[in-house]
Design a protein around this motif. Structure first.
Motif, PDB file in Angstrom:
ATOM      1  N   ALA A 145      21.190 -11.988  29.083  1.00 31.66           N
ATOM      2  CA  ALA A 145      20.940 -12.183  27.963  1.00 31.66           C
ATOM      3  C   ALA A 145      19.566 -11.562  27.525  1.00 31.66           C
ATOM      4  O   ALA A 145      18.599 -11.719  28.255  1.00 31.66           O
ATOM      5  CB  ALA A 145      20.732 -13.629  27.158  1.00 31.66           C
ATOM      6  N   ALA A 146      19.326 -10.983  26.272  1.00 35.97           N
ATOM      7  CA  ALA A 146      18.149 -10.267  25.746  1.00 35.97           C
ATOM      8  C   ALA A 146      16.874 -11.442  25.853  1.00 35.97           C
ATOM      9  O   ALA A 146      15.655 -10.854  26.025  1.00 35.97           O
ATOM     10  CB  ALA A 146      18.052  -9.674  24.402  1.00 35.97           C
ATOM     11  N   ASP A 147      17.107 -12.492  25.674  1.00 36.15           N
ATOM     12  CA  ASP A 147      16.229 -13.513  25.504  1.00 36.15           C
ATOM     13  C   ASP A 147      16.187 -14.366  26.732  1.00 36.15           C
ATOM     14  O   ASP A 147      15.801 -15.618  26.984  1.00 36.15           O
ATOM     15  CB  ASP A 147      16.146 -14.557  24.384  1.00 36.15           C
ATOM     16  CG  ASP A 147      17.286 -15.083  24.431  1.00 36.15           C
ATOM     17  OD1 ASP A 147      18.099 -14.717  24.701  1.00 36.15           O
ATOM     18  OD2 ASP A 147      17.423 -15.878  23.150  1.00 36.15           O
ATOM     19  N   GLY A 148      17.000 -13.852  28.012  1.00 26.00           N
ATOM     20  CA  GLY A 148      17.066 -14.887  29.051  1.00 26.00           C
ATOM     21  C   GLY A 148      15.682 -15.152  29.731  1.00 26.00           C
ATOM     22  O   GLY A 148      14.722 -14.597  29.783  1.00 26.00           O
ATOM     23  N   GLN A 149      15.720 -16.137  30.549  1.00 28.35           N
ATOM     24  CA  GLN A 149      14.387 -16.765  31.120  1.00 28.35           C
ATOM     25  C   GLN A 149      14.490 -16.482  32.511  1.00 28.35           C
ATOM     26  O   GLN A 149      13.267 -16.192  33.229  1.00 28.35           O
ATOM     27  CB  GLN A 149      14.482 -18.318  30.846  1.00 28.35           C
ATOM     28  CG  GLN A 149      13.148 -19.044  31.015  1.00 28.35           C
ATOM     29  CD  GLN A 149      12.946 -20.003  30.367  1.00 28.35           C
ATOM     30  OE1 GLN A 149      13.841 -20.676  29.742  1.00 28.35           O
ATOM     31  NE2 GLN A 149      11.790 -20.914  30.882  1.00 28.35           N
ATOM     32  N   LEU A 150      15.737 -16.425  33.211  1.00 31.41           N
ATOM     33  CA  LEU A 150      15.883 -16.154  34.471  1.00 31.41           C
ATOM     34  C   LEU A 150      15.624 -14.850  34.834  1.00 31.41           C
ATOM     35  O   LEU A 150      16.112 -13.807  34.391  1.00 31.41           O
ATOM     36  CB  LEU A 150      17.038 -16.570  35.281  1.00 31.41           C
ATOM     37  CG  LEU A 150      17.401 -16.476  36.666  1.00 31.41           C
ATOM     38  CD1 LEU A 150      16.206 -17.204  37.387  1.00 31.41           C
ATOM     39  CD2 LEU A 150      18.728 -16.855  37.020  1.00 31.41           C
ATOM     40  N   LEU A 151      14.408 -14.466  35.797  1.00 33.81           N
ATOM     41  CA  LEU A 151      14.636 -13.029  36.290  1.00 33.81           C
ATOM     42  C   LEU A 151      15.234 -12.879  37.778  1.00 33.81           C
ATOM     43  O   LEU A 151      14.814 -13.542  38.707  1.00 33.81           O
ATOM     44  CB  LEU A 151      13.111 -12.738  36.470  1.00 33.81           C
ATOM     45  CG  LEU A 151      12.213 -12.713  35.252  1.00 33.81           C
ATOM     46  CD1 LEU A 151      10.593 -12.237  35.581  1.00 33.81           C
ATOM     47  CD2 LEU A 151      12.813 -11.272  34.218  1.00 33.81           C
ATOM     48  N   GLU A 152      16.433 -12.252  37.510  1.00 34.23           N
ATOM     49  CA  GLU A 152      17.210 -11.904  38.821  1.00 34.23           C
ATOM     50  C   GLU A 152      17.044 -10.652  39.129  1.00 34.23           C
ATOM     51  O   GLU A 152      17.703  -9.568  38.561  1.00 34.23           O
ATOM     52  CB  GLU A 152      18.535 -12.400  38.940  1.00 34.23           C
ATOM     53  CG  GLU A 152      19.408 -12.335  40.168  1.00 34.23           C
ATOM     54  CD  GLU A 152      20.699 -12.829  40.068  1.00 34.23           C
ATOM     55  OE1 GLU A 152      21.152 -13.431  41.171  1.00 34.23           O
ATOM     56  OE2 GLU A 152      21.463 -12.799  38.946  1.00 34.23           O
ATOM     57  N   GLU A 153      16.430 -10.204  40.213  1.00 33.82           N
ATOM     58  CA  GLU A 153      15.571  -8.785  40.341  1.00 33.82           C
ATOM     59  C   GLU A 153      16.465  -7.978  41.271  1.00 33.82           C
ATOM     60  O   GLU A 153      16.301  -6.466  41.316  1.00 33.82           O
ATOM     61  CB  GLU A 153      14.165  -8.902  40.998  1.00 33.82           C
ATOM     62  CG  GLU A 153      13.353  -9.482  40.203  1.00 33.82           C
ATOM     63  CD  GLU A 153      13.028  -9.146  38.903  1.00 33.82           C
ATOM     64  OE1 GLU A 153      13.730  -8.028  38.385  1.00 33.82           O
ATOM     65  OE2 GLU A 153      12.176  -9.564  38.031  1.00 33.82           O
TER      66      GLU A 153
END
Length: 899
Positions: free
Chosen positions: A573-581
């Protein structure tokens, strides 16, 4: 990939001396392209080229075009536009800065001789920095919200940045005179160091390669804040000035594709291409600029080359046959360096006179005019045009490749010479020549005495300097850390499940993720939590967060995930909170650094929580962690699957026995190794409160395990001791005991210690106390402080926590899942016999039970170590130890660390 402009034909391969078999046909094709560009615009011209390229592939034609353009400026004279500043004043100010930077380094070395410092790097980059300072780098506008640009400064150019701050009145002459003399308290640090100059420097860049990757992830984190509607960052830009040799560092290029993929047009790299590393050419037999253009353009960046100054424009205009371009394309960097170190006569003879057509091109020019041909990175007009084009570029990041001379202006003392980087002193004649070259208003005496120069406050230079910075919002670099504290929810509300576990089975990793989930739901704290994983979120039990908070992706989710019907489906999501790198620990820790410094960079305190396989933390990205420490990062690092025996089947590559020792060496990192979920909850709440509410400049590394076992409840009265690093977990009383020991255990091995205590009592009539050690480094930290205070006569005579807990002469045995250096941190503070058991050596693939036996940290090994200590002390007979060896089957195999 050639940069064509109307009226400029470019040969199909520059430097190729083969004759064109049909020049007329070639000319027609080139003219057709030029006509399309002239009448239909660049978009149509590019479309036709792409169609031709695609059709050529369909026809089976091999594509052999170079991945770089001609060896000339990317922007034509027509695209350059007018220079908006006062060119004469810009050049005069730059000359003053060059002198003050030079004088600063030389004065320090004349006085002490061993302080070092660098002159040549700033000499090569001065115009680059001044174009930025005078026309592009935005400062703080004075409001509460941060508006300044983020600038990563080439570290060896720090003297030049200090010299500018001196002109602006931000640094005094006394401070300049104290360059690299910090112990007395008023000196200037060698390179950009936020820890040492917390109101001045924002980012540490002294370790090569750290700046580029951090700059990319800072630009990305600004978009993250913006897309989550936490902060409007649209007016801010990230600039990074780096060296061409620095781009060889893997970290320098590790994030290039991310920057292009996420269309970070708020990011500009300026690579100072002086063609020299510390010892010699960056690419002696090649061309680093062409190589970098291929690299960046291949990664999707907009590339702007600034190679030649305005004095070259007339030459290129007359070079209708491209003889000059062919000669430039055929000249390796080692030769460019040699030409740069020589005068006009040498360049005329060894470059321009190498072929008749080229000689004819410059036959009207004198040696002095040849000598005056500048490289593009020393030309304000060319640099300004490139910076402006970079800011105007939308949809992708930009790199400016600016060709300069290392040691520019140092003439025979160092300009383009192999020794330029090590130059710290110039003789008087070289100093006078430097003064004359840059027209500095200094007398011979002032030059000899290396006096700093600042024009009068009402001079044209100073008025212009102040006006330009005022127009851009204020001085740079500057760092602010004034933010409002963030309340952390009560421990009982977030971690009650762990404090009152009542024997429920879970791993500490599960407990950490559960507490993270509770934090995310807290109204004030929740939006500020930034969960980060490199990969394997599912491994750590975090799949439920995919739907709960979403995975950050600026494009959103443009596909239907395979597991769309699942409760734990993948959700971007554009406003997603989790950073999965993805599989990039360097990228993940850089994201963590960006979030962990948000309080200072953006005025928005965040709580980044990066969870990862502990083996791939400090061991792999230790330099980035040190950079985080230097810039006063605040955040949580969770080293999952921690320890050398908890991840049985994975074997050596995944088994971590050293990260806690590494963490203990970082001054503002607090390292923890809890065994139980309750201990973990107390530590996590404490860490969050210290960083967010009390605003301590520290970060916390917490080892968590993937092993499920029953979790006891944690009494409230031991919470304080948990945070001090150790508390007594249990005591085994034995009637008529033949000895007594104290057993210390931490993390995964505490349960083996508890079992050993029971065996000692039941099998050998030995009494014991069991202590749960949550942090050997916290114990050692406090003990060192107490010891120092006592030594200096400043203490109250109190004992340290270690000394109070382990008072007396009963032997102490400490066992951990880490190398013995971890429990040995407290060895000097224990007066009783002290034995450490650990997992030194290489890992293995096997069961947990077998691994603990192999490394001799299992319950039986702990019993043997206890009995052996009592035998040596005289309290137990040797036959008891022999019986124990026979009973537990231990006998004389090679030590694991000798394997």
């Amino acid at each position: 990939m050639m940069n064509l402009v109307p009226g400029e034909g470019v040969p199909r391969r520059l430097g190729d001396q083969q004759l064109d078999s049909d020049p007329g046909e070639t000319a027609e094709w080139l003219e057709a392209l030029e006509s399309t560009l002239l009448h239909c615009g660049p978009e149509r011209a590019r479309f036709l080229l792409e169609q031709l390229q695609a059709h050529a592939r369909e026809l089976g034609l091999e594509h052999s075009a170079q991945a770089f353009s001609a060896y000339r400026n990317s922007l034509s004279v027509e695209q350059q536009g007018a220079y908006p500043g006062d060119l004469e004043l810009d050049e005069r100010i730059t000359s003053i800065l060059r002198w003050n930077a030079l004088a600063m380094v030389m004065r320090a070395n004349h006085a002490y001789g061993d302080l070092g410092g660098h002159i040549a790097s700033y000499a090569s980059a001065a115009e680059i920095f001044e174009v930025g300072f005078q026309h592009f780098f935005r400062g703080e506008a004075g409001g509460e919200q941060r508006t300044a640009d983020l600038v990563f400064f080439q570290p060896h150019s720090a003297p030049g940045i200090y010299a500018r701050a001196f002109l602006e009145g931000r640094l005094s002459e006394e401070q300049l005179a104290s360059y690299r003399q910090e112990v007395a308290g008023n000196g200037l640090c060698s390179y950009p160091h936020p820890w040492l100059m917390p109101d001045f420097w924002q980012f540490p860049t002294g370790s090569m390669g750290i700046g580029p990757i951090n700059a990319i992830y800072q630009a990305r984190f600004m978009r993250y804040l913006h897309n989550r509607r936490l902060l409007d960052t649209s007016v801010r830009h990230v600039w990074g000035v780096f060296g061409d040799g620095e781009m060889d560092e893997p970290e320098s290029i590790a994030g290039l594709t991310l920057a292009a993929r996420e269309q970070l047009d708020n990011l500009t790299f300026v690579v100072n291409c002086n063609l020299q590393r510390l010892d010699g050419p960056v690419r002696g037999n090649g061309q680093i600029i062409q190589e970098l253009e291929a690299l960046f353009s291949g990664a999707g960046w907009n590339v702007i080359k600034v190679l030649w100054g305005s004095e070259w424009d007339a030459l290129f205009a007359r070079d209708t046959e491209h003889v000059l371009l062919r000669q430039l394309a055929a000249t390796p960097d080692g030769q460019f360096q040699n030409l740069g170190a020589k005068d006009g006569a040498y360049n005329l003879e060894h470059f321009f006179n190498q072929q008749p057509a080229l000689q004819k091109l410059v036959e009207h020019m004198s040696s002095a005019e040849i000598n005056a041909l500048k490289r593009g990175g020393h030309d304000f007009r060319k640099l300004y045009a490139a910076f402006a084009a970079a800011k105007a570029c939308k949809g992708r990041p930009t790199v400016i490749l600016a060709k300069t001379k290392k040691g520019y202006g140092m003439s025979a003392a160092g300009e383009s010479r192999m020794t330029a980087h090590q130059a710290k002193k110039l003789d008087v004649q070289a100093l006078l020549a430097f003064r004359d070259r840059f027209h500095l208003p200094l007398s011979d005496v002032q030059v000899e005495q290396l006096q700093f120069y600042r024009p009068a406050d009402d001079s044209a230079e100073m008025r212009y300097l102040r006006e330009r910075r005022a127009a851009l919002g204020g001085p740079l670099p500057a760092r602010r850390s004034d933010v409002c504290p963030v309340p952390v929810p009560a421990l009982e509300a977030m971690g009650g499940f762990a404090l009152q576990a009542d024997g429920k089975e879970m791993s500490t990793t599960m407990a950490a993720v559960r507490m993270l989930g509770a934090w995310l739901k807290a109204p004030q704290l929740g939006p500020r939590v930034v969960p980060i994983v490199a990969d394997e979120a599912r491994t750590f039990g975090m799949a439920s967060l995919f739907r709960q908070i979403g995975i950050y992706s600026p494009q959103g989710q443009c596909y239907e995930p395979e597991d769309a019907g699942s409760l734990l489906s993948y959700k971007e999501a554009a406003d997603g909170q989790l950073l999965e790198e993805g599989i990039t620990e360097a990228g993940a820790i850089s994201s963590w650094v960006a979030a962990a410094t948000s309080y200072a960079v953006h005025g928005e305190p965040m709580l980044p929580v990066y969870i990862y396989y502990s083996m791939f933390g400090f061991q792999r990205v230790g330099d980035l962690i040190w950079a985080a420490a230097d810039q006063r990062a605040r955040g949580l690092l969770l080293g999952a699957t921690a320890g050398r025996t908890t991840l049985g089947g994975e074997g050596l590559q995944h088994q971590d026995g050293s990260s806690l020792v590494m963490a203990s060496m970082v001054p503002n990192c607090r390292a923890w190794e809890p065994c139980f979920a309750g201990e973990l909850a107390v530590i996590l709440e404490y860490a969050a409160r210290r960083m967010l509410t009390e605003q301590r400049d520290e970060f916390h590394y917490v080892a968590v395990m993937n092993e499920n076992y029953p979790q006891p409840s944690l009494p409230a009265q031991v919470h304080e001791e948990v945070l001090r690093g150790m508390y007594r977990y249990v005591e085994q009383q034995v009637s008529g005991a033949q000895g007594r020991v104290r057993l210390l255990g931490s993390g995964a091995i505490l349960r083996e210690v508890i079992a050993a205590s029971e065996l000692l009592a039941s099998d050998w009539q030995v009494a014991s106390e069991v202590f749960s050690v949550t942090s050997f480094s916290e114990l050692a930290r406090e003990a060192r402080d107490v010891d120092r205070s006592s030594r200096l006569g400043q203490g109250s005579g109190d004992l340290s926590h270690v000394q109070r807990c382990l008072d007396g002469d009963a032997p102490v045995i400490a066992a951990t899942d880490y190398v013995r250096a971890w429990p040995q941190l407290i060895a000097e503070y224990v007066q009783a016999p002290y034995v450490t058991l650990g997992t030194d050596g290489f890992g293995r693939s096997d069961t947990r039970q077998q691994l603990r036996r192999f490394f001799e940290v299992d319950r039986f090994s702990i019993v043997l170590a206890s009995l052996h200590s009592l035998v040596r002390q005289g309290g137990v007979q040797r036959r008891v130890l022999d019986e124990a060896r026979q009973k537990y089957g231990h006998g004389g195999a090679d030590a694991p660390w000798n394997c």
